[in-house]
Design an enzyme around this catalytic site. Structure first.
Site, PDB file in Angstrom:
ATOM      1  N   ARG A   1       0.163  15.848  -5.922  1.00  0.00           N
ATOM      2  CA  ARG A   1       1.072  14.794  -5.466  1.00  0.00           C
ATOM      3  C   ARG A   1       2.023  14.336  -6.568  1.00  0.00           C
ATOM      4  O   ARG A   1       3.113  13.866  -6.284  1.00  0.00           O
ATOM      5  CB  ARG A   1       0.266  13.607  -4.930  1.00  0.00           C
ATOM      6  CG  ARG A   1      -0.359  13.884  -3.583  1.00  0.00           C
ATOM      7  CD  ARG A   1      -1.247  12.746  -3.145  1.00  0.00           C
ATOM      8  NE  ARG A   1      -2.485  12.692  -3.928  1.00  0.00           N
ATOM      9  CZ  ARG A   1      -3.480  11.851  -3.671  1.00  0.00           C
ATOM     10  NH1 ARG A   1      -3.361  10.984  -2.673  1.00  0.00           N
ATOM     11  NH2 ARG A   1      -4.566  11.860  -4.399  1.00  0.00           N
TER      12      ARG A   1
ATOM     13  N   CYS B   1     -13.134  11.100   4.846  1.00  0.00           N
ATOM     14  CA  CYS B   1     -12.387  10.380   3.814  1.00  0.00           C
ATOM     15  C   CYS B   1     -12.119   8.953   4.287  1.00  0.00           C
ATOM     16  O   CYS B   1     -12.385   8.598   5.434  1.00  0.00           O
ATOM     17  CB  CYS B   1     -11.087  11.093   3.472  1.00  0.00           C
ATOM     18  SG  CYS B   1      -9.950  11.221   4.875  1.00  0.00           S
TER      19      CYS B   1
ATOM     20  N   ASP C   1      -4.966  18.007  -7.716  1.00  0.00           N
ATOM     21  CA  ASP C   1      -4.028  17.167  -6.978  1.00  0.00           C
ATOM     22  C   ASP C   1      -2.612  17.623  -7.301  1.00  0.00           C
ATOM     23  O   ASP C   1      -2.294  17.859  -8.466  1.00  0.00           O
ATOM     24  CB  ASP C   1      -4.220  15.708  -7.421  1.00  0.00           C
ATOM     25  CG  ASP C   1      -3.632  14.696  -6.460  1.00  0.00           C
ATOM     26  OD1 ASP C   1      -2.498  14.922  -6.001  1.00  0.00           O
ATOM     27  OD2 ASP C   1      -4.286  13.677  -6.190  1.00  0.00           O
TER      28      ASP C   1
ATOM     29  N   ARG D   1       0.857  -1.194   0.000  1.00  0.00           N
ATOM     30  CA  ARG D   1       0.000   0.000   0.000  1.00  0.00           C
ATOM     31  C   ARG D   1       0.882   1.229   0.000  1.00  0.00           C
ATOM     32  O   ARG D   1       1.749   1.390   0.857  1.00  0.00           O
ATOM     33  CB  ARG D   1      -0.940   0.058   1.197  1.00  0.00           C
ATOM     34  CG  ARG D   1      -1.637   1.433   1.280  1.00  0.00           C
ATOM     35  CD  ARG D   1      -2.980   1.430   1.917  1.00  0.00           C
ATOM     36  NE  ARG D   1      -3.574   2.768   1.931  1.00  0.00           N
ATOM     37  CZ  ARG D   1      -4.254   3.326   0.932  1.00  0.00           C
ATOM     38  NH1 ARG D   1      -4.449   2.649  -0.187  1.00  0.00           N
ATOM     39  NH2 ARG D   1      -4.748   4.540   1.036  1.00  0.00           N
TER      40      ARG D   1
ATOM     41  N   SER E   1      -4.593  -0.195  -3.406  1.00  0.00           N
ATOM     42  CA  SER E   1      -4.892   1.199  -3.754  1.00  0.00           C
ATOM     43  C   SER E   1      -5.820   1.220  -4.957  1.00  0.00           C
ATOM     44  O   SER E   1      -5.709   0.384  -5.852  1.00  0.00           O
ATOM     45  CB  SER E   1      -3.613   1.970  -4.075  1.00  0.00           C
ATOM     46  OG  SER E   1      -3.908   3.264  -4.555  1.00  0.00           O
TER      47      SER E   1
END
Length: 497
Positions: free
Chosen positions: A407, A336, A405, A320, A429
């Site tokens: 990231r 979330c 996003d 993960r 994921s």
């Protein structure tokens, strides 16, 4: 490089030289006109050190060839800093001679150490921009300014070596595989002991340890019999887990980062310089320095089972990759699925390890999709005040942050290469961005495992439906536009004041 871009860079360099000279002149005037009081003596000790022979060039802006001097005297840590603040340096400048650094070489000796310290005995041989410790370099600066930490403190690395061996992988010497961390960073104090003993401030960017950890949800799984106690991974009936942990600070090889992000290196350097408030001018003035230690959080690996089997293609590996969510991971916010999915990932990693495989959790400090917690909370407010629906979920984020996003998962697979992972049997994921980045890195993913429906908190249904509709993996139904409008979150009228 186009002529226009080259002209712009040369103009910027010229402006920086002028600015540096003006600042140097102002410092000279202040030093000449100001008589420091007794109360200001500590400030003098920290900020202004006496000239040492051979330490300054003719104009006083940069020091010349470095010396590996003996330990400084107790007198204000003399000669720790240069006489005047060095705003920036330039390639080929008098005395500037960076230590050898050849990214992608197969051995640490051929690659060379990463030297980033700006102390007087290191500043001319630095081969990297930034500071050790990422954002924690700021706290170190405060400690130095307050007199709690000597600026020239030399870490004692005795007994700090890893308790396990991370064997070198072929990926370590492939400059296209690892560009955002130093693959030799966990053994810096051993590989470069000679340089450290000479006085260079060279520090590890990776530390590895072992520990027991306790997670309440997993304790409950032991009590219910869903997880078994094997004495190796799940140590006892109390739910103590045996784990190895590796903390990794980012070390960016700028040409490789630029290539990975599909941008020009010059543009990347300019964006980093401008959007950190000009914190690192050498991003512009020192194109010969190719390594940057950015002031951002790093990552932590949690390894369940035999770490050496991570690189064995015959061994099953469950992974993960998780991006920080303080509100959920630590404090249990239900807006979330972050903590439920993280704990579910741990559970499956433990089961994999108990069955002879290896489990791996990689935890990145990218709070709020790397937008930060302040921005995340602003988005929460906009969502709750404007009607929290899956149909407008990403719109709310873009309204505040400008992007969905930040990231940018392209750098994420580097840590998998460092550990020698070549295939993932079960990927815990649903993120299409994470999946695609790993696949693009040449690592196989054999199975994708979504979070079970019964672990999804009701108020996080908005986020989950929006993400699935936008491309997140699912084995279930993909909501259409009409269904997204009907998926709404809890309104503020349901909160108790």
């Amino acid at each position: 490089m186009s002529e226009a871009v080259l002209t712009q860079i040369l103009t910027s360099l010229a402006d920086l030289r002028v600015t540096q000279q003006l600042l140097a002149d102002k410092v000279d005037k202040i030093q000449a006109d100001t008589v420091l009081s007794k109360e200001d003596h500590l400030l003098r000790k920290v900020a202004h050190y006496h000239n040492s022979p051979g330490q300054s060039d003719s104009d006083g802006d940069t020091i010349v060839s470095p010396t590996f001097a003996s330990e400084p005297s107790n007198d204000a840590a003399a000669s720790v800093y240069t006489d005047k603040p060095v705003i920036t340096t330039y390639p080929g400048e008098k005395g500037v001679k960076p230590s050898k650094l050849n990214w992608g070489e197969a051995t640490p000796q051929a690659r060379g150490p990463i030297v980033v310290s700006r102390l007087a005995n290191s500043i001319n041989v630095r081969n990297a921009i930034g500071a050790y410790g990422g954002p924690y370099s700021i706290y170190r600066s405060l400690a130095v300014a307050m007199g709690d930490l000597p600026a020239n403190h030399k870490p004692n690395f005795e007994h700090t070596q890893p308790p396990i061996t991370i064997h070198q992988q072929p990926q370590w010497s492939d400059p296209s595989k690892i560009v955002s961390m130093d693959p030799f960073g966990h053994l810096t104090s051993q590989y470069y002991k000679a340089e450290i003993d000479k006085g260079l401030d060279i520090r590890p960017s990776i530390a590895i340890t072992r520990a027991h950890m306790i997670v309440p949800e997993l304790q409950a799984e032991v009590n219910s019999g869903a997880l078994k106690v094997d004495g190796k991974v799940m140590v006892n009936e109390a739910g103590e887990l045996n784990v190895h942990k590796a903390a990794v600070d980012p070390v960016w090889y700028l040409p490789g980062v630029a290539a990975r992000l599909n941008v020009e290196e010059d543009l990347l350097r300019r964006a980093l310089f401008e959007n950190t408030g000009g914190m690192y001018p050498e991003l512009i003035t020192r194109p010969d320095l190719k390594v940057f230690l950015p002031p951002i959080g790093g990552l932590t690996c949690y390894i369940f089972g035999n770490h050496e089997l991570l690189s064995d293609p015959k061994t099953r590996v469950t992974v993960r990759v998780h991006d920080e969510c303080n509100g959920s991971d630590v404090f249990g916010s239900d807006i979330c699925t972050c903590r439920p999915y993280l704990v579910y990932g741990m559970k499956e990693c433990i089961k994999e390890a108990q069955n002879g495989g290896v489990g791996l959790i990689v935890y990145f400090r990218k709070e709020g999709r790397a937008l930060g917690e302040v921005t995340k909370y602003l988005v929460y407010n906009a969502r709750k005040r404007g009607g929290d629906s899956a149909a407008r979920y990403f719109e709310r984020t873009e309204n505040v942050a400008g992007v969905k996003d930040m990231r940018f998962q392209a750098l994420m697979p580097d840590v998998l290469h460092w550990l020698g992972v070549t295939k993932i049997d079960r990927f815990m994921s649903m993120s299409n961005m994470k999946h695609d980045a790993i696949i693009d890195a040449g690592i196989k993913i054999l199975e994708r495992v979504p979070i079970p429906d019964d672990l999804i908190p009701p108020d996080s249904k908005v986020e989950m439906d929006a993400k699935i509709a936008a491309g997140y993996f699912t084995t279930g139904h993909i909501p259409d536009a009409e269904e997204l409008c009907r998926t709404v979150g809890r309104g503020w009228e349901e909160f108790q004041e």
